[in-house]
Design an enzyme around this catalytic site. Structure first.
Site, mmCIF file in Angstrom:
data_model
loop_
_atom_site.group_PDB
_atom_site.id
_atom_site.type_symbol
_atom_site.label_atom_id
_atom_site.label_comp_id
_atom_site.label_asym_id
_atom_site.label_seq_id
_atom_site.Cartn_x
_atom_site.Cartn_y
_atom_site.Cartn_z
ATOM 1 N N ALA A 76 0.855 -1.188 0.000
ATOM 2 C CA ALA A 76 0.000 0.000 0.000
ATOM 3 C C ALA A 76 0.892 1.240 0.000
ATOM 4 O O ALA A 76 1.424 1.633 1.038
ATOM 5 C CB ALA A 76 -0.928 -0.028 1.214
ATOM 6 N N GLY A 77 1.094 1.823 -1.175
ATOM 7 C CA GLY A 77 2.021 2.943 -1.322
ATOM 8 C C GLY A 77 1.321 4.292 -1.279
ATOM 9 O O GLY A 77 0.111 4.390 -1.061
ATOM 10 N N GLY A 78 2.100 5.336 -1.511
ATOM 11 C CA GLY A 78 1.588 6.706 -1.456
ATOM 12 C C GLY A 78 0.568 7.009 -2.544
ATOM 13 O O GLY A 78 -0.322 7.830 -2.348
ATOM 14 N N LEU A 86 -0.444 4.229 -5.205
ATOM 15 C CA LEU A 86 -1.122 3.028 -5.685
ATOM 16 C C LEU A 86 -0.989 1.876 -4.689
ATOM 17 O O LEU A 86 0.054 1.738 -4.039
ATOM 18 C CB LEU A 86 -0.531 2.587 -7.042
ATOM 19 C CG LEU A 86 -0.686 3.559 -8.223
ATOM 20 C CD1 LEU A 86 0.131 3.065 -9.415
ATOM 21 C CD2 LEU A 86 -2.147 3.705 -8.615
ATOM 22 N N GLU A 130 9.018 -2.479 4.263
ATOM 23 C CA GLU A 130 8.879 -2.234 2.815
ATOM 24 C C GLU A 130 10.152 -2.549 2.019
ATOM 25 O O GLU A 130 10.101 -3.216 0.976
ATOM 26 C CB GLU A 130 8.477 -0.765 2.632
ATOM 27 C CG GLU A 130 8.239 -0.368 1.199
ATOM 28 C CD GLU A 130 7.789 1.095 1.076
ATOM 29 O OE1 GLU A 130 7.496 1.740 2.105
ATOM 30 O OE2 GLU A 130 7.741 1.567 -0.067
ATOM 31 N N GLY A 161 5.482 10.968 -8.338
ATOM 32 C CA GLY A 161 4.685 12.065 -7.777
ATOM 33 C C GLY A 161 5.041 13.384 -8.441
ATOM 34 O O GLY A 161 4.173 14.238 -8.689
ATOM 35 N N MET A 162 6.323 13.551 -8.734
ATOM 36 C CA MET A 162 6.778 14.778 -9.404
ATOM 37 C C MET A 162 6.249 14.819 -10.841
ATOM 38 O O MET A 162 5.843 15.878 -11.323
ATOM 39 C CB MET A 162 8.305 14.836 -9.403
ATOM 40 C CG MET A 162 8.870 16.101 -10.020
ATOM 41 S SD MET A 162 10.652 16.158 -9.767
ATOM 42 C CE MET A 162 11.052 17.629 -10.699
ATOM 43 N N GLN A 206 3.454 13.598 -11.875
ATOM 44 C CA GLN A 206 2.036 13.964 -11.820
ATOM 45 C C GLN A 206 1.840 15.421 -11.384
ATOM 46 O O GLN A 206 1.020 16.136 -11.942
ATOM 47 C CB GLN A 206 1.298 13.030 -10.865
ATOM 48 C CG GLN A 206 1.258 11.584 -11.352
ATOM 49 C CD GLN A 206 0.366 10.735 -10.465
ATOM 50 O OE1 GLN A 206 0.783 10.290 -9.400
ATOM 51 N NE2 GLN A 206 -0.851 10.532 -10.904
HETATM 52 P P1 ATP Z 1 5.692 5.106 -2.588
HETATM 53 O O1 ATP Z 1 6.415 3.788 -2.750
HETATM 54 O O2 ATP Z 1 6.605 6.281 -2.850
HETATM 55 O O3 ATP Z 1 4.907 5.181 -1.321
HETATM 56 P P2 ATP Z 1 3.791 4.035 -4.527
HETATM 57 O O4 ATP Z 1 4.216 2.687 -4.029
HETATM 58 O O5 ATP Z 1 2.348 4.335 -4.509
HETATM 59 O O6 ATP Z 1 4.575 5.200 -3.736
HETATM 60 P P3 ATP Z 1 4.236 3.342 -7.288
HETATM 61 O O7 ATP Z 1 2.930 2.651 -7.314
HETATM 62 O O8 ATP Z 1 5.446 2.509 -7.498
HETATM 63 O O9 ATP Z 1 4.380 4.235 -5.989
HETATM 64 O O10 ATP Z 1 4.268 4.503 -8.391
HETATM 65 C C1 ATP Z 1 3.363 5.598 -8.351
HETATM 66 C C2 ATP Z 1 3.483 6.368 -9.650
HETATM 67 O O11 ATP Z 1 3.095 5.515 -10.730
HETATM 68 C C3 ATP Z 1 2.592 7.557 -9.764
HETATM 69 O O12 ATP Z 1 3.157 8.703 -9.157
HETATM 70 C C4 ATP Z 1 2.449 7.719 -11.273
HETATM 71 O O13 ATP Z 1 3.537 8.447 -11.801
HETATM 72 C C5 ATP Z 1 2.562 6.293 -11.781
HETATM 73 N N1 ATP Z 1 1.287 5.652 -12.184
HETATM 74 C C6 ATP Z 1 1.206 4.544 -12.966
HETATM 75 N N2 ATP Z 1 -0.063 4.194 -13.193
HETATM 76 C C7 ATP Z 1 -0.835 5.097 -12.546
HETATM 77 C C8 ATP Z 1 -2.238 5.272 -12.402
HETATM 78 N N3 ATP Z 1 -3.118 4.449 -12.990
HETATM 79 N N4 ATP Z 1 -2.681 6.281 -11.636
HETATM 80 C C9 ATP Z 1 -1.825 7.121 -11.046
HETATM 81 N N5 ATP Z 1 -0.485 7.018 -11.147
HETATM 82 C C10 ATP Z 1 0.026 6.020 -11.889
HETATM 83 MG MG MG Z 2 6.027 1.960 -3.365
#
Ligand code: ATP
Ligand code: MG
Length: 265
Positions: free
Chosen positions: A7-9, A11, A70, A122-123, A125
């Protein structure tokens, strides 16, 4: 059934394993209540959770869940994916380009954190939205594909002009550093977004390369959902890594490394 969740920031990545079959699914982190609802309907499941929102998701469901760190879960998942893909690396850097970017040194035994940068998905987006008002992820990455960075990014050869350059003239000297020299021209959204991919891709790669030098390895594994449907970012990272003499690796479903690894931690 085993369920591994990262469960990330931005997705929530979910891997399920049953009878040697694996499935992969993603949800937006803003949909965390729906994920909790789905989980709550399931019986006879082993649930493992990792990631920054693990504690919160755990608090929403009735099951006893296994929690893991993590970074260790991500390492475990990468090791499994590498093995399954017949890629054998004794040492490597892995760069997890998520909302933010976390960089680690890995051996066949364990991982240690080597650094990170706030340049990441995040950057892409956030800066992408500020420059174009596009908030839809797929539209953002598709638009960037047709972009041209020439009027936005300043290259070493632009500074040196006809003089001999001390390093490759095609390297970026200043991201966004060419803008004021084209102040009376148009900057279409595609060009702006291509430049966003440029600054993120080059920053992530630069920090990864420095980590590889520090830990004396030539391999860099890139994971994270930021590469999903984002061929431009991938190309920038691959080209720049190769240019600096290192070996880039991308693994299929690599963004699910944390979710998969949490099952096996
Ligand atoms: P962290 O590990 O930093 O807490 P996270 O695990 O949520 O965050 P990832 O899922 O690896 O991070 O990547 C998030 C990024 O993936 C978003 O910032 C965006 O650039 C990209 N991304 C890919 N598909 C999507 C989507 N359907 N909706 C939003 N972002 C997406
Ligand atoms: Mg992550």
């Amino acid at each position: 059934m085993k369920i591994g969740i990262d469960a990330g920031g931005t997705l929530i990545k979910v891997v399920t394993e049953m009878n040697n079959e694996r499935t992969y699914k993603k949800w937006l982190t803003t949909e965390i209540d729906q994920v909790a609802e789905w989980l709550s309907q399931l019986d006879n499941v082993d649930i493992s959770i990792t990631g920054g929102k693990a504690q919160y998701l755990d608090s929403l469901i009735k099951h006893n869940v296994k929690r893991s760190i993590e970074f260790d879960a991500t390492y475990k998942g990468i090791q499994l994916f590498l093995e399954e893909n017949d890629i054998h690396l004794n040492t490597y850097i892995f760069s997890n380009v998520g909302t933010g970017t976390s960089i680690h040194y890995a051996t066949t035994h364990n991982q240690e954190r080597a650094g990170g940068t706030g340049a990441g998905g995040g950057m892409i987006q956030g800066l992408g939205y500020l420059l174009t008002q596009i908030s839809d992820y797929d539209e953002l990455v598709q638009t960037a594909l047709n972009g041209n960075r020439d009027k936005i990014d300043l290259k070493v050869k632009h500074i040196y002009k006809d003089d001999k350059t001390p390093i490759s003239g095609d390297l970026t000297a200043a991201n966004f550093g060419h803008v004021l020299q084209h102040i009376n021209e148009d900057f279409p959204n595609s060009d702006r977004l291509a430049a966003v991919m440029g600054i993120v891709g080059e920053t992530v790669t630069t920090v990864s390369i420095h980590a590889a030098r520090q830990f004396k390895t030539e391999n860099v594994v890139f994971i994270g959902s930021s590469f999903i449907n984002n061929e431009l970012l991938k190309n920038i990272v691959v080209d720049y890594t190769v240019l600096r003499g290192l070996n880039p690796y991308f693994i299929e479903n690599g963004e699910f490394s944390g979710a998969l690894g949490s099952i096996y931690c």
